[in-house]
Motif scaffolding. Structure first.
Motif, PDB file in Angstrom:
ATOM      1  N   ASP A  76       0.883  -1.199   0.154  1.00  0.00           N
ATOM      2  CA  ASP A  76       0.037  -0.018  -0.134  1.00  0.00           C
ATOM      3  C   ASP A  76       0.812   1.189  -0.028  1.00  0.00           C
ATOM      4  N   LEU A  77       0.909   2.160  -1.071  1.00  0.00           N
ATOM      5  CA  LEU A  77       1.779   3.164  -1.185  1.00  0.00           C
ATOM      6  C   LEU A  77       1.333   4.182  -0.143  1.00  0.00           C
ATOM      7  N   ALA A  78       0.256   4.160   0.542  1.00  0.00           N
ATOM      8  CA  ALA A  78      -0.248   4.931   1.457  1.00  0.00           C
ATOM      9  C   ALA A  78       0.223   4.649   3.043  1.00  0.00           C
ATOM     10  N   PRO A  92       2.885   4.345   5.732  1.00  0.00           N
ATOM     11  CA  PRO A  92       4.207   5.200   5.911  1.00  0.00           C
ATOM     12  C   PRO A  92       5.281   4.169   5.830  1.00  0.00           C
ATOM     13  N   GLY A 116       7.152   4.310   2.782  1.00  0.00           N
ATOM     14  CA  GLY A 116       7.616   5.455   2.325  1.00  0.00           C
ATOM     15  C   GLY A 116       9.082   5.393   2.137  1.00  0.00           C
ATOM     16  N   GLY A 148       3.515   0.153  -7.599  1.00  0.00           N
ATOM     17  CA  GLY A 148       2.044   0.005  -7.232  1.00  0.00           C
ATOM     18  C   GLY A 148       1.631  -0.483  -6.074  1.00  0.00           C
ATOM     19  N   SER A 149       0.642  -0.993  -5.710  1.00  0.00           N
ATOM     20  CA  SER A 149      -0.004  -1.554  -4.464  1.00  0.00           C
ATOM     21  C   SER A 149      -0.784  -2.822  -4.797  1.00  0.00           C
ATOM     22  N   ALA A 199      -2.386  -4.023  -2.285  1.00  0.00           N
ATOM     23  CA  ALA A 199      -3.515  -4.067  -1.695  1.00  0.00           C
ATOM     24  C   ALA A 199      -3.823  -5.420  -1.029  1.00  0.00           C
ATOM     25  N   ARG A 257       0.492  -0.670  11.698  1.00  0.00           N
ATOM     26  CA  ARG A 257      -1.100  -0.564  11.557  1.00  0.00           C
ATOM     27  C   ARG A 257      -1.784  -0.942  12.886  1.00  0.00           C
TER      28      ARG A 257
END
Lengths: 342, 342
Positions: A82-84, A86, A89, A109-110, A112, A261
């Motif tokens: 997931d690119l989102a 952290p 990153g 890409g993700s 998911a 998470r």
């Protein structure tokens, strides 16, 4: 127009081609090619006319076509969860910096956390002829990649191992890190310790659970089923698991959270309770220092950098058998993991 | 080998080509092409032989070549400041999801806040013939992009406007958000309010400073030079600026931090002080809720999604003049911004 007649195939936008440059400069295509590729055999006057035409038309050489002829695309694919998130990153940035040092672009890409989406993305990247792949796998069977690897697509797996194929991989010591984190809670007097982790089909989740069981066994503690919960990192699921472990006649006195998470949700769940509950989380989190969250930290940037360096060594022809690199983790005590049992 | 003789150019790895398939199946190249592209005119028996050869050799169609012929690469470029900055994670993911819905891959990279690196990266993406670009600009002059835009490369700027060219842009209301955040501090009794922001050549930094000055002027407060500090987000620089504003005979009683990178350092600096100092930060941060940090939040995912949707509307032929979309910000009161002056 004659222009169109000379270009029966649709062209992207109305981007000028070498033919356009040749027409405007009143020279042959080969002459333009010589100028563009700085080859000899062009008079200064002709070169000037061609350069003027290039300027006037805004012509730019097409690297896609050129790299295809050269057989390398100078691009690498990065497939992560997931690119989102952290966590990815610093890993992505580290991969980018190594790629950049090798003149390669990053296509990413993700997945998911969906094995089918991972395969779809990986094969799309291969169809674009990336030179190499760095994959944080969601799938546990990567035999679909064998033809690509045979064809020379350098591939390195990060964070989680490849499934059912031999490949280079860069992993963190999930087992050892979790064992150390749980042993830390035990050393501070806890015996009833809960483990809340990610989905059981994820390698890092089961490795960290294995570390939890090892530490508990080493302390002679029998783990009750109600102390362990694996599943999605959805906040609702994680909070329910934490609340269940912290309620009832014999609640746990400490929690180990299996990734960043999970930790953020557990920290929020604990913030709502009066009775202090000890916590150690796997993965560091921004501002965790200010919240006093004790964590088992892994170096995401180091993982990305190591994987990318491996990848480019392979692209440079390194022929040794697939290597497995395991990066150490680090326990950072900040308070939450040092609380005694309530 | 005859194989090699038929392929004078170096090929990537030893990836099989249509010629290899044709040779193995004992048919012509055109026949293989018909089978690969599902065109008519091939007998079932021949198709079977070709399919067997494709299987045996692990042949995969080369989309790079195909999309080049089609004139589209089904890829878009995303140039941002730093892949490692958590602000860009949700933005990147949102762009990816829109691109994916349009069957396009994402090629991205970091400008590292360096205008030259931005241009180098953008032009490298154009040379790969991305269909479109989403740029969080570091530069303030984008005339270098004019030939690309003329050539049909759809381009949308996000977070900061394009410099010296007309282009689509999606911005957050930096001015209004900062004005609201500073007015919030004034409403809680502060008059001596410090502003610590990013480098002055960054549009969002100066817009937020303009919002600060507007709120102060509206309250009839004369801003002292020592209350404003713009510069890099390096923790050392930010901490020194905060310490300077908070010391001396007449320290500020509140701070407004200009972005997420500045806020994390200011929060750490304030944690070391006895005297409580009010704080409002621009950009939300993970766990800021637990730390009680009042923020002016902007929706990074919405910015990415909006920009990507704009981009694909352009690629689908939308011909309206360049549009400027401004997304609202939201003040989230969590405690730090509601502290009275010490």
């Amino acid at each position: 127009m004659a222009e169109t007649a000379r270009h029966p195939e649709p062209r992207y936008g109305n981007r000028p081609t070498m033919k356009d440059v040749a027409a405007r400069a009143g020279v042959g295509l080969k002459t333009v090619s010589r100028v563009v590729n700085s080859e000899p055999g062009v008079t200064p006057d002709t070169e000037r006319r061609v350069q003027e035409a290039i300027e006037a038309l805004g012509f730019r050489r097409n690297d896609s076509a050129r790299v295809l002829r050269k057989g390398r695309t100078a691009s690498i694919g990065l497939v992560l969860e997931d690119l989102a998130d952290p966590f990815y990153g610093p890993l992505s940035r580290a991969v980018e910096e190594v790629a950049r040092a090798h003149g390669a672009l990053l296509i990413n890409g993700s997945s998911a956390e969906d094995p089918e989406r991972e395969q779809e993305l990986v094969l799309a990247l291969c169809a674009r002829r990336v030179d190499g792949l760095i994959v944080i796998p969601a799938a546990d069977d990567h035999r679909y990649l064998e033809p690509e690897i045979k064809a020379g697509v350098a591939t390195v797996f990060v964070d989680r191992p490849a499934g059912q194929i031999q490949a280079d991989m860069v992993l963190s010591d999930s087992f050892g890190g979790a064992r150390e984190g749980v042993a830390h809670l035990i050393a501070h007097g806890h015996r009833r310790i809960g483990f809340i982790g990610d989905q059981p089909r994820i390698h890092t989740a089961t490795e960290r659970l294995r570390g939890y069981h090892a530490a508990m066994a080493e302390a002679g503690i029998t783990v009750e089923d109600s102390w362990v919960s694996l599943g999605s990192t959805d906040p609702g699921r994680v909070r329910a698991a934490a609340d269940a472990m912290l309620s009832g006649p014999e609640p746990v006195t400490a929690l180990f959270s299996g990734n960043n998470r999970v930790t953020v949700t557990v920290v929020r769940a604990l913030a709502d309770r009066e009775r202090p509950v000890a916590l150690v989380g796997f993965d560091d989190i921004e501002l965790a220092d200010l919240l006093g969250i004790t964590v088992v930290s892994q170096d995401a940037a180091a993982a990305g950098r190591t994987a990318a360096e491996h990848l480019f060594r392979r692209l440079d022809g390194a022929g040794h058998p697939p290597a497995r690199v395991e990066l150490p983790t680090r326990l950072i005590a900040r308070g939450s993991g040092e609380l005694p049992p309530a």
